[in-house]
Scaffold this active site. Structure first.
Site, short mmCIF file in Angstrom:
data_model
loop_
_atom_site.label_atom_id
_atom_site.label_comp_id
_atom_site.label_asym_id
_atom_site.label_seq_id
_atom_site.Cartn_x
_atom_site.Cartn_y
_atom_site.Cartn_z
N LYS A 32 0.82 -1.21 0.00
CA LYS A 32 0.00 0.00 0.00
C LYS A 32 0.86 1.27 0.00
O LYS A 32 0.65 2.17 -0.82
CB LYS A 32 -0.90 -0.02 1.23
CG LYS A 32 -1.69 1.24 1.47
CD LYS A 32 -2.26 1.27 2.87
CE LYS A 32 -1.14 1.39 3.90
NZ LYS A 32 -1.65 1.59 5.28
N THR A 33 1.82 1.35 0.91
CA THR A 33 2.63 2.57 1.03
C THR A 33 3.44 2.80 -0.24
O THR A 33 3.59 3.94 -0.71
CB THR A 33 3.57 2.49 2.25
OG1 THR A 33 2.78 2.21 3.42
CG2 THR A 33 4.30 3.79 2.46
N ASP A 221 -4.85 7.88 3.89
CA ASP A 221 -4.40 6.53 4.20
C ASP A 221 -5.21 5.98 5.38
O ASP A 221 -5.75 6.73 6.19
CB ASP A 221 -2.91 6.57 4.56
CG ASP A 221 -2.30 5.19 4.63
OD1 ASP A 221 -2.92 4.22 4.17
OD2 ASP A 221 -1.17 5.08 5.15
N GLU A 222 -5.31 4.66 5.49
CA GLU A 222 -6.03 3.98 6.58
C GLU A 222 -7.46 4.52 6.70
O GLU A 222 -7.95 4.81 7.80
CB GLU A 222 -5.28 4.14 7.91
CG GLU A 222 -3.86 3.63 7.92
CD GLU A 222 -3.75 2.11 7.90
OE1 GLU A 222 -4.79 1.43 7.78
OE2 GLU A 222 -2.62 1.60 8.00
N GLN A 252 -9.40 -4.72 8.10
CA GLN A 252 -8.51 -4.33 9.20
C GLN A 252 -9.08 -3.15 9.99
O GLN A 252 -8.33 -2.43 10.64
CB GLN A 252 -7.12 -3.98 8.65
CG GLN A 252 -6.42 -5.17 8.00
CD GLN A 252 -5.00 -4.84 7.61
OE1 GLN A 252 -4.10 -4.73 8.43
NE2 GLN A 252 -4.79 -4.67 6.31
N ARG A 606 0.15 -10.59 10.54
CA ARG A 606 1.43 -9.98 10.95
C ARG A 606 2.59 -10.92 10.68
O ARG A 606 3.74 -10.50 10.65
CB ARG A 606 1.44 -9.66 12.46
CG ARG A 606 0.44 -8.66 12.97
CD ARG A 606 0.34 -7.40 12.16
NE ARG A 606 -0.72 -7.53 11.15
CZ ARG A 606 -0.85 -6.75 10.09
NH1 ARG A 606 0.04 -5.81 9.87
NH2 ARG A 606 -1.83 -6.92 9.24
#
Length: 675
Positions: A32-33, A221-222, A252, A606
């Site tokens: 994503k980043t 973002d998020e 998430q 994770r």
């Protein structure tokens, strides 16, 4: 030029989608980043969009800084960067220029959590049966209201008000007085930052238009973590255009308790018609067996955007589920496994223990200490909540804004200067009678307490002196000078005279604080440095955990909520059982367990290479042993054979009697070594 061919096909499509509303559904570990960095760089270098017209918003300063570094690496450090900020940093910048439209002065200060609690407690003293009410509970309700966009005046008519609930009645009273007192002190709290920014835009259309025309392209973002107030802010910022790109993953969304509204991302294409929706499903983090488990679990949530993570990193090892005896046995087995991993050459930095609740942590700490395994915990007391740091911050807040009564009351007799509680009450009473700030009352009428007037004059003179110095003296030098003038070192030496080690720690904390101020001084003129520094302190206090520097390899321990955005080669996901995950409170209250399932999904994703889950066959609860069952989230994957089950009710290769003997011999050898 920025080469978008370095992205995969879906990432490239996302980077090229510039105009109009865009929703990028970015699954865990899907790059994503990287994608949004390339998108911004493409806008600047390939499309010649002016960087100042691009606004990128994230939730933490750390994320904003990382994104800025990535963008600059692509466009070249000599090129101007787009505006990259958190929601709250953006709000502060706007309020610093425009808050006078709401009746505040532009040199407002931001109350931290302890200042807020102190203010609420002082208000409760004038409320009947005040001892019945917890100030933290009331403050939490006020914050929840603000994040819903509900003012003190609107609270009684809102859906959040229950006239049968004594706490809501107390909140109604406190909320009104609390806001009035903040305004009187020319102060705001953390939740006010966005609340007042939205109010500013909605009551001043011309200011809203000014910012919407300036920020022509906005990226968030998020997005799954946004609340209703942040949504209103984004609507205001896009009132002159619809160039809004949001990035997130509804799978998430785990912060409903903070007010996050998952409907923002689920209904994006309804709220912004004709939105382009792009899914990033290729995972670059985990192996196929781990993703198979994650996909199988999360697909049971019915209200979600369908997506399925996949990876070219096939892997062969299935995740594990270890059956344990009691909770202390669970910790023993896992710590032994970590020890074996380390002895085999494994790196402790690659290891994490994740749990649903902080109450699960102490037994693991005990076992890790016993085994001599270094660890760090994300959480604990924040640096800026330590007493000495809060004392110095209070002085700085008072220098910046003398109307800040909470700060004044904290430092008026710290270090001791002979102005006790009895004296302070007399000035407070006079302040209320005159309807003036406490500082102004002391400055204009020190004779209210004749035998303390010289002490008051000295204190006012001290603050006035540093109000002048802040305009031309570097901030770190100003703080050092203040510490020396008030003899704060001597004050600490006296306080910790019987604990030299603690004194050394506290002095190191202050040195770190001064170094932090020095970094601010390097990047800002003296006249602005104090204001910038206090804003940064307020944001760090509320948004991020400060990690202590670690020179040695150490494992990481944290809650599942804290783990989002992180990844580790080896993850121990403990307590995967009913009434732990999903949490018993969610089950007992009959709530939707979708968020608990998302929390489990976050924990699973994770892990890069190895995932070890554990549950206990029984736990001692309230003094009695209770039989436990594996989490319902694993029942489907269990039938499909998506993980390996192992009964570890013996301590690795040791029986529990042998473990007990091992502990005794360990302590005996420890005592012998001390002798």
């Amino acid at each position: 030029m920025v080469d978008l061919n370095e992205l995969n096909d879906m990432q490239k499509s996302a980077a090229q989608a510039i105009d109009g509303p865009v929703l990028i559904l970015a699954g865990a570990g899907s790059g994503k980043t990287r994608t949004i960095s390339y998108r911004m760089a493409h806008m600047v270098k390939n499309l010649d969009i002016a960087p100042q017209n691009i606004l990128g918003i994230s939730f933490t300063n750390k994320a904003a800084t990382e994104l800025k570094e990535r963008v600059l690496a692509l466009i070249g450090k000599g090129t101007a960067s787009p505006h990259l900020s958190t929601f709250h940093s953006l709000g502060i910048k706007i309020l610093k220029k425009q808050i006078h439209h709401l009746g505040y002065e532009n040199n407002f200060t931001i109350f931290d959590s302890s200042d807020q609690i102190a203010l609420v407690r002082s208000i409760l003293k004038n409320f009947h049966d005040e001892k019945k009410f917890d100030a933290k509970v009331i403050l939490s309700k006020i914050g929840f209201c603000k994040n819903k966009g509900i003012s003190a005046e609107a609270f009684p008519e809102s859906e959040l008000m229950d006239f049968e609930n004594p706490y809501d009645l107390a909140t109604e009273h406190v909320y009104n007085v609390y806001q009035n007192r903040l305004h009187f002190y020319n102060a705001i709290d953390f939740d006010d930052i966005l609340f007042l920014t939205v109010k500013l835009f909605e009551t001043n259309p011309e200011i809203q238009k000014l910012y919407s025309e300036y920020f022509k392209y906005i990226m968030v973002d998020e997005y799954q973590d946004t609340n209703s107030l942040q949504f209103r802010l984004l609507k205001a910022l896009t009132s002159c255009h619809d160039n809004l790109c949001v990035v997130g993953d509804d799978d998430q969304s785990i912060y409903a308790f903070r007010g996050a509204d998952i409907s923002n991302i689920l209904n994006f294409n309804k709220q912004f018609p004709n939105a382009m929706v792009i899914k990033l499903e290729q995972n670059y983090r985990s192996t196929t067996p781990i993703l198979n488990l994650a996909n199988n679990v999360i697909q049971e949530n019915k209200v979600r955007s369908p997506k399925r993570l996949w990876t070219s990193n096939s892997g062969s090892e299935l995740p594990f589920l270890w059956a344990m005896g009691e909770h202390d046995h669970e910790a023993q087995v896992i710590v032994e496994d970590i020890e074996n991993f380390r002895k085999a050459g494994g790196q402790l930095d690659d290891v994490a223990i994740l749990y649903r609740s902080n109450t699960q942590a102490p037994i693991f700490e005990e076992e890790l200490n016993l085994a001599g395994v270094k660890y760090r915990m994300l959480g604990g007391q924040k640096f800026y909540e330590k007493k000495e740091i809060k004392d110095l911050l209070a002085y700085l807040c008072l220098i910046q804004n003398p109307h800040n009564e909470i700060a004044l009351r904290r430092v008026i007799n710290t270090p001791h200067r002979g102005v006790g509680l009895t004296t302070l009450k007399k000035y407070l009473n006079a302040s209320k009678e005159k309807n003036k700030s406490l500082y102004k009352t002391m400055k204009e009428n020190p004779e209210i307490v004749p035998d303390r007037s010289s002490k008051i004059n000295d204190f006012i003179g001290l603050i006035s002196k540093y109000q002048s110095l802040k305009y031309n003296k570097p901030l770190n030098e100003l703080i050092s000078s203040l510490i020396e003038e008030i003899a704060y070192d001597e004050y600490m030496e006296k306080a910790y005279s019987d604990n030299p080690k603690q004194l050394e720690i506290r002095k190191n904390d202050i040195n770190y604080f001064i170094q932090s101020a020095a970094r601010t001084s390097q990047n800002n003129e003296p006249k602005n440095a104090l204001s910038v520094f206090l804003e940064r302190m307020a944001l760090e206090d509320n948004q991020e955990e400060k990690e202590e520097a670690q020179n040695e390899q150490s494992i990481t321990m944290m809650t599942l909520h804290s783990s989002k955005g992180l990844e580790f080669n080896r993850v121990y996901l403990v307590g995967v059982e009913e009434e732990m995950l999903p949490h018993k409170r969610t089950i007992a209250e009959g709530e939707d367990i979708s968020e608990e399932r998302r929390l489990f999904y976050v924990g699973v994703t994770r892990a890069r290479e190895k995932l070890i889950m554990s549950y206990c066959k029984e736990r001692t609860l309230y003094g009695r042993k209770v039989t436990r069952q594996i989490s319902r989230f694993l029942l489907g994957p269990q039938k499909m054979g998506l993980f390996q089950e192992q009964d570890r009710t013996t301590f690795g290769h040791l029986t529990e009697d042998e473990v007990s003997q091992y502990k005794k011999s360990f302590f005996n050898s420890l005592i012998s070594s001390l002798d």
